[in-house]
Design an enzyme around this catalytic site. Structure first.
Site, mmCIF file in Angstrom:
data_model
loop_
_atom_site.group_PDB
_atom_site.id
_atom_site.type_symbol
_atom_site.label_atom_id
_atom_site.label_comp_id
_atom_site.label_asym_id
_atom_site.label_seq_id
_atom_site.Cartn_x
_atom_site.Cartn_y
_atom_site.Cartn_z
ATOM 1 N N ASP A 118 -5.531 -3.182 -2.168
ATOM 2 C CA ASP A 118 -6.888 -2.832 -2.366
ATOM 3 C C ASP A 118 -7.359 -3.548 -3.821
ATOM 4 O OD1 ASP A 118 -5.398 -0.891 -2.715
ATOM 5 O OD2 ASP A 118 -6.768 0.797 -2.620
ATOM 6 N N LYS A 143 1.082 -1.128 0.002
ATOM 7 C CA LYS A 143 -0.082 0.135 0.133
ATOM 8 C C LYS A 143 0.850 1.146 -0.110
ATOM 9 C CE LYS A 143 -4.210 1.660 0.500
ATOM 10 N NZ LYS A 143 -5.314 1.876 -0.504
ATOM 11 N N ASP A 190 -6.931 -15.756 3.171
ATOM 12 C CA ASP A 190 -8.517 -16.193 3.354
ATOM 13 C C ASP A 190 -9.337 -16.019 2.320
ATOM 14 O OD1 ASP A 190 -7.738 -17.226 5.953
ATOM 15 O OD2 ASP A 190 -9.373 -16.371 6.854
#
Ligand code: NAD
Length: 356
Positions: free
Chosen positions: A221, A189, A249
């Site tokens: 993102d 990020k 996940d």
């Protein structure tokens, strides 16, 4: 080969699935003429109950002495609903990672073709997806200074990375990419976080040493979006601890269920092999947990810690055959699965053992 394996089942379904993973190792030893000896140790809630410590010294000493560790899961509802608890099962997990220097968590995300329909993502988007995640495991916001101020009304967690920590995980990822489709995506990020800017700088600096590997950088993102939209775009992905925790996940849905995914944590000392799922209180004790993630963790253990490629392949192939034969645990069954093909934990394990 003679090897000493420490079995650390931990809590909840960790106990149930690790017992099956161990049987698979036993079967491999018998079939390929190896001698595996086993010891067992406590971690997590069961360790707190027995000793007051989520990672007792005895467990740590056994871990350091063993050739590899087959791990289950830690966690108990008592702590999930009590944020004030001072002693927690996860402390055992974090301390184990630090003490054993396990800085790289590898999570292969590979969809068995038979499970295309078990995922909530469209089969045509998924077919052929094969990603290897490298999640950094000993730095970031999980291990920085944390606390409260303003009479407890403000909380903080500090994220920290050193150049050395980024470089060692990036190198592992580059090396893996070289043996695969030669693509590496580094996720950060860097538009917002200073730790991410250092991360990107380090990856860019070492990239020229791996001229055959094509490198791209994605913001976390965007990476989360691409993972669902076009998962085949990724080959090897390397990322920081927190981003990796969340993205892997999410990626588990590519494989249909958390119950299918194995992971390896490696670094300076003994490697730890464990399913990515937790202790799953909602199904503990029912005998329905999917043992395939633990079985595939055993396959990773054979490959990475012992260099036993053929043995590892034998396990993966047995899992593939069981799925081809139509057997499913509840989490990977769908409306078309005949009732008599839906198996519990032990019966699923037996089907795999038969095919090794
Ligand atoms: P979880 O992974 O335990 O379960 C999430 C969901 O997936 C549940 O509905 C569960 O039934 C299902 N599931 C997970 N593994 C399965 C399997 N093998 N077969 C069939 N279904 C399966 O995550 P959670 O519910 O968020 O957390 C439960 C506990 O586990 C918490 O205490 C948490 O702290 C802990 N946890 C531990 C680890 C670890 O030890 N590495 C990882 C994640 C969560």
């Amino acid at each position: 080969m003679t090897k000493n394996i420490l079995v650390v089942p931990g809590d909840g379904i960790g106990q149930e699935v690790t017992a099956v993973g161990k049987k698979v190792l036993d079967k491999i030893a018998a079939k390929f003429g190896h001698t595996f000896t086993y010891d067992e140790a406590l971690i997590g809630h069961v360790a707190i109950e027995a000793t007051g410590n989520p990672l007792p010294d005895e467990t740590l000493a056994k871990m350091k002495k063993s050739d590899a560790i087959l791990f289950g899961a830690v966690g108990h509802p008592k702590y999930d609903n009590d944020p004030t608890a001072k002693v927690r099962p996860e402390q055992g997990l974090l301390k184990m990672r630090k003490e054993l220097g396990l800085y790289a968590n590898l999570r292969p995300i590979k969809l068995f073709d038979e499970l295309l329909s078990a995922s909530s993502i469209k089969p045509e988007v998924l077919k052929g997806a094969d990603i290897l995640f490298f999640r950094e495991l000993t730095g970031d916001i999980y291990f920085g200074e944390k606390g409260r101020k303003n009479n407890g009304d403000t909380a903080f967690d500090i994220a920290e990375y050193s150049r050395y920590e980024v470089e060692r995980i990036a190198r592992k990822a580059f090396e893996a990419a070289r043996t695969r489709r030669k693509k590496l995506c580094s996720v950060d990020k860097a538009n917002v976080l200073e730790t991410s800017r250092l991360w990107r700088e380090v990856v860019q600096k070492i990239a020229p040493e791996y001229p055959n590997v094509q490198v791209e950088h994605q913001f976390v993102d965007a990476a989360a979006m691409i993972l669902i939209k076009d998962p085949r775009r990724f080959d090897v992905v390397v990322t920081a601890n927190l981003f990796g925790d969340i993205l892997t996940d999410e990626a588990s849905q590519i494989a249909g269920s958390m119950g299918m995914l194995a992971s390896a944590s490696v670094g300076d000392g003994t490697g730890v092999y464990e399913p990515i799922h937790g202790s799953a209180h909602d199904i503990t004790g029912k005998g329905i947990a999917n043992p395939l993630a633990s079985i595939l963790s055993a396959a990773l253990l054979l490959d990475i810690s012992f260099g036993m490629k053929a043995e590892s392949e034998a396990v993966i192939s047995a899992v593939d055959q069981v799925l081809k034969a139509g057997f499913r645990t509840g989490d990977i069954a769908d409306a078309q699965t005949p009732k008599d093909k839906i198996l519990g934990t032990d019966a699923m394990g037996e089907e795999v053992l038969k095919r090794i």
